[in-house]
Design a protein around this motif. Sequence first.
Motif, short mmCIF file in Angstrom:
data_model
loop_
_atom_site.label_atom_id
_atom_site.label_comp_id
_atom_site.label_asym_id
_atom_site.label_seq_id
_atom_site.Cartn_x
_atom_site.Cartn_y
_atom_site.Cartn_z
N ALA A 116 0.57 -1.00 0.12
CA ALA A 116 -0.06 -0.03 0.15
C ALA A 116 0.85 1.34 0.22
O ALA A 116 0.62 2.21 -0.83
N TYR A 121 -0.47 5.10 -1.27
CA TYR A 121 -1.54 5.35 -0.48
C TYR A 121 -0.87 6.24 0.68
O TYR A 121 0.25 6.12 1.10
N ARG A 122 -1.47 7.54 0.73
CA ARG A 122 -1.26 8.33 2.09
C ARG A 122 -1.38 7.66 3.32
O ARG A 122 -2.13 6.55 3.43
N GLN A 125 -4.99 7.02 4.31
CA GLN A 125 -5.59 6.23 3.65
C GLN A 125 -5.27 4.78 3.74
O GLN A 125 -6.20 3.94 3.70
N ARG A 126 -4.20 4.58 4.04
CA ARG A 126 -3.87 3.24 4.23
C ARG A 126 -4.45 2.62 5.55
O ARG A 126 -4.76 1.54 5.42
N ARG B 76 2.70 6.75 -7.38
CA ARG B 76 1.58 6.45 -8.08
C ARG B 76 1.75 6.45 -9.57
O ARG B 76 0.97 5.90 -10.28
N LEU B 100 -6.11 0.96 -6.76
CA LEU B 100 -5.35 2.32 -6.90
C LEU B 100 -6.31 3.15 -8.02
O LEU B 100 -6.45 4.25 -7.39
N LEU B 103 -9.03 4.63 -5.91
CA LEU B 103 -8.42 5.53 -4.61
C LEU B 103 -7.99 6.96 -5.47
O LEU B 103 -8.48 8.01 -5.05
#
Lengths: 216, 356
Positions: A116, A121-122, A125-126, B76, B100, B103
């Motif tokens: 993650a 993922y920040r 968010q994680r 990303r 992702l 997200l």
Amino acid sequence: MNIDWIWANLQPIGALFLNHIWLTVVPTVIGLVIAIPLGWWAHRSRRGGVVIIGAAGLLYTIPSLALFILLPAILGTRILDPLNIVIALTVYTVALLVRVVSDGLGSVPHDTVAAAEAMGYRGWQRLLLVELPVAVPVIIAGLRVAIVSNVSIVTMAALIGIPQLGTLFTQGFQLRLIVPLITGIVLCVVLAVIFDQVLIRIGHVASPWRRRDVPA
Amino acid sequence: MIRFESVSKVYDDGTTAVDNLNLEVPTGSLLALVGPSGCGKTTSLRMINRLIDATSGTITLDGVDVSSTDRVGLRRKIGYVIQHAGLFPHRTVVDNVAALPRLLGGDRKKTRARALELLELVGLDERFAHRYPWQLSGGQQQRVGVARALATDPPFLLMDEPFSAVDPIVRAQLQDEFLRLQGEIGKTIVMVTHDIDEALKLGDQVAVLRTGGVLAQFGTPLELLTRPVDTFVADFVGGARGYRALGFEQLSEETALTPHTPVKLDERVSDRGWVVVVDDKGRPLGWVDGGNARDASAATLHTTSRFLPLTASARELLDGALAGPGGTLGIVDADGVFVGVLSASSVVEAVQGAAA
């Protein structure tokens, strides 16, 4: 044994039962909400973890009756204010659940967390989308212990005059009657079993991947 | 293009993990970082998407310095595949792949549809799409990991020991399919492995690192096999280097084949030696032993030997000839039609002729 006592007092018993429910549920929910960030911090920081979990363990050793009497002095509330009970039980719930949340986050596979992070993922968010959902089974298990324990601790509040099922114990004692005593015990057990079953159901719904009956 | 310029990583306690590394990965090619444990190969990989920050030097992606890029935004843009896949256990396979894009605000329906396409691309049957990761084998999980890394169609891909947690047969299969996939998608890839054979098989270029994070040699697999710079690289690359190097060489198109007259099925075999049997279109079916059999029939046909085109690697051709009946290999043209045979000695002569 005079069973008629129950029928005669059905309405006040019902009121005590409802009181007992909210006095248990509200602090459990608030305690969980507070325990999540604290548990996350304890999980993240080695030193913070030792301090927080140690402090939580100490909090849990304060006798409940002492806390019920001390809180009005500290908070400036009236001694008969149910808020004292809510806050005291919240403290116990937090004390129990900080460790549970920390362990739950620790149960998330390292590879999953690493993936993650590497995917972008920040931190939050994680936590919300990956770590907490995966920790649900561990957290639910701890929550079951916390809520059942709260059902029992709430009864202590009868000693300072807050009405709930524990009131039946003091009444039974004062009136030298066994029926209110037994009624109180049975209703407490029933309530604990209901809460436990509800949490099992919630855990089941919230973690479908753990079910072994998903179509293969 | 990914470029390392004088990149070093020194930890606070003074240990040097990576020492003055210079590398260049051209767009669309795969660099394999290989070396013993403690050689800094994983550290080097993790510095690209800033899971670890370099102490000095610069890493650029298409000319942009990664240290000037926001970590999350950088990650990303870079697909990441790890050992054991690291799938999200609470999401189904398709939702793992779509995680992702979702997200980043993608539409639920569209991201799922794209995820299903990616699963097909990596060779995972659609019926696995709605299972949870624990219901999949290690190899299947790794396919999902690759699909997930490709979900946002990033130009770069980092792979950390992607195939080392599965058994050798599945690993070889995943490697072959990955080569095919890379042929289609042409990503710029850095892969870490401790397996030199994997590095030589998958890498367009291979960087061998030694303990302490020093680059020992950087070159193509053939260069590593034929011209290792020192005994460390030679030992690391391992035995049978000359033979393995043949895997990266081809014979000249003009290599002369030995003429051989095949027979058709159900025809009489007059020759006393091994004879190739072909179908009506001239495609080889197998060999028949003229010393034992009078007729070429299904019962007398030996089908274990391979028939290869001359474009196969010298290693495959030599191996085929050594294992073939009477020390010969049947050669086919691009349409699969039998055109002649080659002996092991003529393969060796052709290789030596090319090297001279």
